[in-house]
Scaffold this motif. Structure first.
Motif, PDB file in Angstrom:
ATOM      1  N   CYS A  11      90.228 -41.805  26.298  1.00 21.46           N
ATOM      2  CA  CYS A  11      89.667 -40.755  25.308  1.00 21.46           C
ATOM      3  C   CYS A  11      90.850 -40.167  24.474  1.00 21.46           C
ATOM      4  CB  CYS A  11      88.966 -39.569  25.819  1.00 21.46           C
ATOM      5  SG  CYS A  11      89.722 -38.317  27.024  1.00 21.46           S
ATOM      6  N   THR A  80      84.812 -38.760  22.633  1.00 24.46           N
ATOM      7  CA  THR A  80      85.286 -40.304  22.495  1.00 24.46           C
ATOM      8  C   THR A  80      84.104 -40.910  23.184  1.00 24.46           C
ATOM      9  OG1 THR A  80      87.746 -39.591  22.362  1.00 24.46           O
ATOM     10  CG2 THR A  80      87.145 -41.887  22.683  1.00 24.46           C
ATOM     11  N   LEU A  82      83.293 -44.321  25.446  1.00 25.88           N
ATOM     12  CA  LEU A  82      84.352 -44.984  25.850  1.00 25.88           C
ATOM     13  C   LEU A  82      83.650 -46.200  26.497  1.00 25.88           C
ATOM     14  CD1 LEU A  82      85.969 -42.207  27.945  1.00 25.88           C
ATOM     15  CD2 LEU A  82      87.150 -43.518  26.325  1.00 25.88           C
ATOM     16  N   SER A  98      89.174 -47.600  22.402  1.00 29.71           N
ATOM     17  CA  SER A  98      89.705 -46.514  23.387  1.00 29.71           C
ATOM     18  C   SER A  98      90.865 -47.370  24.193  1.00 29.71           C
ATOM     19  CB  SER A  98      88.468 -46.275  24.291  1.00 29.71           C
ATOM     20  OG  SER A  98      88.076 -47.164  25.069  1.00 29.71           O
TER      21      SER A  98
END
Length: 163
Positions: A11, A80, A82, A98
Protein backbone atom coordinates in the motif's frame (compact mmCIF):
# COMPACT_ATOMS: atom_id res chain seq x y z
CA UNK A 1 13.87 -8.63 -8.14
CA UNK A 2 12.78 -9.76 -11.61
CA UNK A 3 9.12 -10.49 -12.17
CA UNK A 4 9.86 -14.07 -13.30
CA UNK A 5 11.61 -14.75 -9.97
CA UNK A 6 8.91 -13.06 -7.97
CA UNK A 7 7.46 -9.72 -7.06
CA UNK A 8 6.50 -7.63 -4.08
CA UNK A 9 4.13 -4.78 -3.46
CA UNK A 10 2.05 -3.00 -0.92
CA UNK A 11 0.00 0.00 0.00
CA UNK A 12 0.89 3.66 -0.18
CA UNK A 13 1.60 4.07 3.54
CA UNK A 14 3.57 0.81 3.96
CA UNK A 15 1.31 -0.76 6.60
CA UNK A 16 0.46 -3.72 4.31
CA UNK A 17 3.08 -5.49 2.16
CA UNK A 18 3.05 -8.76 0.20
CA UNK A 19 5.37 -10.97 -1.86
CA UNK A 20 4.77 -13.71 -4.45
CA UNK A 21 6.93 -16.19 -6.35
CA UNK A 22 6.85 -16.18 -10.15
CA UNK A 23 5.36 -13.64 -12.53
CA UNK A 24 1.80 -12.34 -12.04
CA UNK A 25 -0.67 -14.57 -13.87
CA UNK A 26 -3.09 -13.22 -16.47
CA UNK A 27 -2.34 -9.51 -16.06
CA UNK A 28 -5.39 -7.69 -17.37
CA UNK A 29 -7.53 -4.58 -17.07
CA UNK A 30 -11.01 -5.14 -15.66
CA UNK A 31 -13.56 -2.52 -16.70
CA UNK A 32 -16.51 -3.84 -14.64
CA UNK A 33 -18.41 -1.33 -12.55
CA UNK A 34 -17.45 -3.08 -9.28
CA UNK A 35 -13.74 -2.75 -10.11
CA UNK A 36 -14.25 0.86 -11.12
CA UNK A 37 -15.88 1.63 -7.77
CA UNK A 38 -13.37 -0.45 -5.75
CA UNK A 39 -10.40 1.34 -7.30
CA UNK A 40 -11.97 4.79 -7.69
CA UNK A 41 -10.76 4.64 -11.26
CA UNK A 42 -11.91 3.84 -14.80
CA UNK A 43 -10.44 0.31 -14.75
CA UNK A 44 -8.59 -1.98 -12.33
CA UNK A 45 -5.38 -3.73 -13.45
CA UNK A 46 -5.16 -7.19 -11.84
CA UNK A 47 -2.83 -10.19 -11.94
CA UNK A 48 -2.99 -13.45 -10.03
CA UNK A 49 -0.70 -15.29 -7.65
CA UNK A 50 -1.06 -18.88 -6.50
CA UNK A 51 -1.87 -18.87 -2.77
CA UNK A 52 0.94 -21.38 -2.19
CA UNK A 53 3.37 -18.84 -3.69
CA UNK A 54 1.93 -15.77 -1.93
CA UNK A 55 2.64 -14.32 1.51
CA UNK A 56 1.89 -11.23 3.52
CA UNK A 57 5.17 -9.67 4.68
CA UNK A 58 3.78 -6.79 6.76
CA UNK A 59 0.40 -6.13 8.29
CA UNK A 60 -2.96 -7.49 7.23
CA UNK A 61 -5.46 -6.04 4.77
CA UNK A 62 -8.98 -4.99 5.64
CA UNK A 63 -11.68 -6.70 3.56
CA UNK A 64 -14.93 -5.65 1.92
CA UNK A 65 -17.27 -8.26 0.39
CA UNK A 66 -18.33 -6.59 -2.87
CA UNK A 67 -20.53 -9.61 -3.63
CA UNK A 68 -21.33 -12.97 -2.08
CA UNK A 69 -18.47 -14.47 -4.14
CA UNK A 70 -15.74 -11.82 -4.02
CA UNK A 71 -13.98 -9.81 -1.36
CA UNK A 72 -11.68 -6.83 -1.90
CA UNK A 73 -8.57 -6.34 0.22
CA UNK A 74 -7.30 -2.85 0.97
CA UNK A 75 -5.14 -1.05 3.50
CA UNK A 76 -7.28 0.02 6.43
CA UNK A 77 -4.91 2.91 7.13
CA UNK A 78 -4.42 4.61 3.75
CA UNK A 79 -7.17 2.92 1.69
CA UNK A 80 -4.98 1.55 -1.13
CA UNK A 81 -6.83 -1.20 -3.08
CA UNK A 82 -4.61 -4.33 -2.99
CA UNK A 83 -6.50 -7.56 -3.65
CA UNK A 84 -9.42 -9.12 -5.50
CA UNK A 85 -10.06 -12.43 -3.75
CA UNK A 86 -12.42 -15.31 -4.42
CA UNK A 87 -12.26 -17.32 -1.18
CA UNK A 88 -11.84 -21.05 -1.68
CA UNK A 89 -9.78 -20.75 -4.86
CA UNK A 90 -6.07 -21.53 -5.11
CA UNK A 91 -5.18 -18.00 -6.25
CA UNK A 92 -5.51 -14.36 -5.21
CA UNK A 93 -5.45 -11.35 -7.52
CA UNK A 94 -3.23 -8.38 -6.72
CA UNK A 95 -3.73 -4.87 -8.05
CA UNK A 96 -0.93 -4.26 -10.53
CA UNK A 97 -0.59 -0.63 -9.47
CA UNK A 98 0.39 -1.79 -5.97
CA UNK A 99 3.43 -3.67 -7.31
CA UNK A 100 6.86 -2.25 -6.53
CA UNK A 101 7.65 -2.47 -10.26
CA UNK A 102 4.31 -1.90 -12.03
CA UNK A 103 5.97 -0.99 -15.34
CA UNK A 104 7.40 -4.53 -15.54
CA UNK A 105 3.93 -6.06 -16.04
CA UNK A 106 2.11 -5.36 -19.27
CA UNK A 107 -1.55 -6.42 -19.42
CA UNK A 108 -2.36 -9.18 -21.90
CA UNK A 109 -6.15 -8.69 -22.00
CA UNK A 110 -9.15 -6.57 -21.00
CA UNK A 111 -12.35 -7.84 -19.41
CA UNK A 112 -15.89 -6.47 -19.07
CA UNK A 113 -15.50 -4.09 -21.99
CA UNK A 114 -19.21 -3.24 -21.90
CA UNK A 115 -18.50 -0.71 -19.15
CA UNK A 116 -15.14 0.45 -20.54
CA UNK A 117 -14.95 4.22 -20.91
CA UNK A 118 -15.82 4.90 -24.56
CA UNK A 119 -13.20 7.64 -24.88
CA UNK A 120 -10.14 5.61 -23.78
CA UNK A 121 -8.82 5.40 -27.35
CA UNK A 122 -8.64 9.21 -27.45
CA UNK A 123 -6.39 9.62 -24.38
CA UNK A 124 -3.16 9.93 -26.38
CA UNK A 125 -4.71 12.82 -28.31
CA UNK A 126 -5.24 14.93 -25.17
CA UNK A 127 -2.87 17.85 -24.54
CA UNK A 128 0.08 16.91 -22.33
CA UNK A 129 0.87 18.98 -19.25
CA UNK A 130 4.56 19.56 -18.60
CA UNK A 131 6.20 17.51 -15.87
CA UNK A 132 6.48 19.37 -12.56
CA UNK A 133 9.77 17.85 -11.44
CA UNK A 134 11.53 21.19 -10.84
CA UNK A 135 8.67 23.36 -9.62
CA UNK A 136 8.57 24.58 -6.02
CA UNK A 137 5.36 22.57 -5.50
CA UNK A 138 6.90 19.34 -6.84
CA UNK A 139 10.05 19.82 -4.75
CA UNK A 140 7.95 20.50 -1.63
CA UNK A 141 5.91 17.34 -2.20
CA UNK A 142 9.06 15.26 -2.83
CA UNK A 143 10.70 16.57 0.39
CA UNK A 144 7.59 15.93 2.50
CA UNK A 145 6.68 12.55 0.95
CA UNK A 146 5.16 10.03 3.41
CA UNK A 147 4.67 7.33 0.77
CA UNK A 148 6.37 3.97 1.33
CA UNK A 149 9.23 3.37 -1.14
CA UNK A 150 8.83 0.79 -3.91
CA UNK A 151 10.77 -1.94 -2.08
CA UNK A 152 10.60 -3.87 1.17
CA UNK A 153 11.87 -2.12 4.28
CA UNK A 154 12.75 -3.65 7.63
CA UNK A 155 10.70 -1.03 9.47
CA UNK A 156 8.12 1.56 8.52
CA UNK A 157 7.48 4.33 9.00
CA UNK A 158 11.09 5.36 9.04
CA UNK A 159 12.13 7.55 11.89
CA UNK A 160 12.22 11.25 11.09
CA UNK A 161 15.64 12.83 11.01
CA UNK A 162 16.16 15.73 13.38
CA UNK A 163 18.97 17.74 11.77
Amino acid sequence: MTMSAGYSGGCQCGAVRYRAVGAPGYPHLCHCRMCQKASGNYALPLGSARRADFEMTRGEPSWFHSSDLVRRGFCGTCGTPLFYDIPGTDFINVTLGSLDEPMAVQPVAQSNRGTKMPWFQALDELPMEPDEDGTDRAVSIRLSNHQHPDHDTSTWPQEKRHD
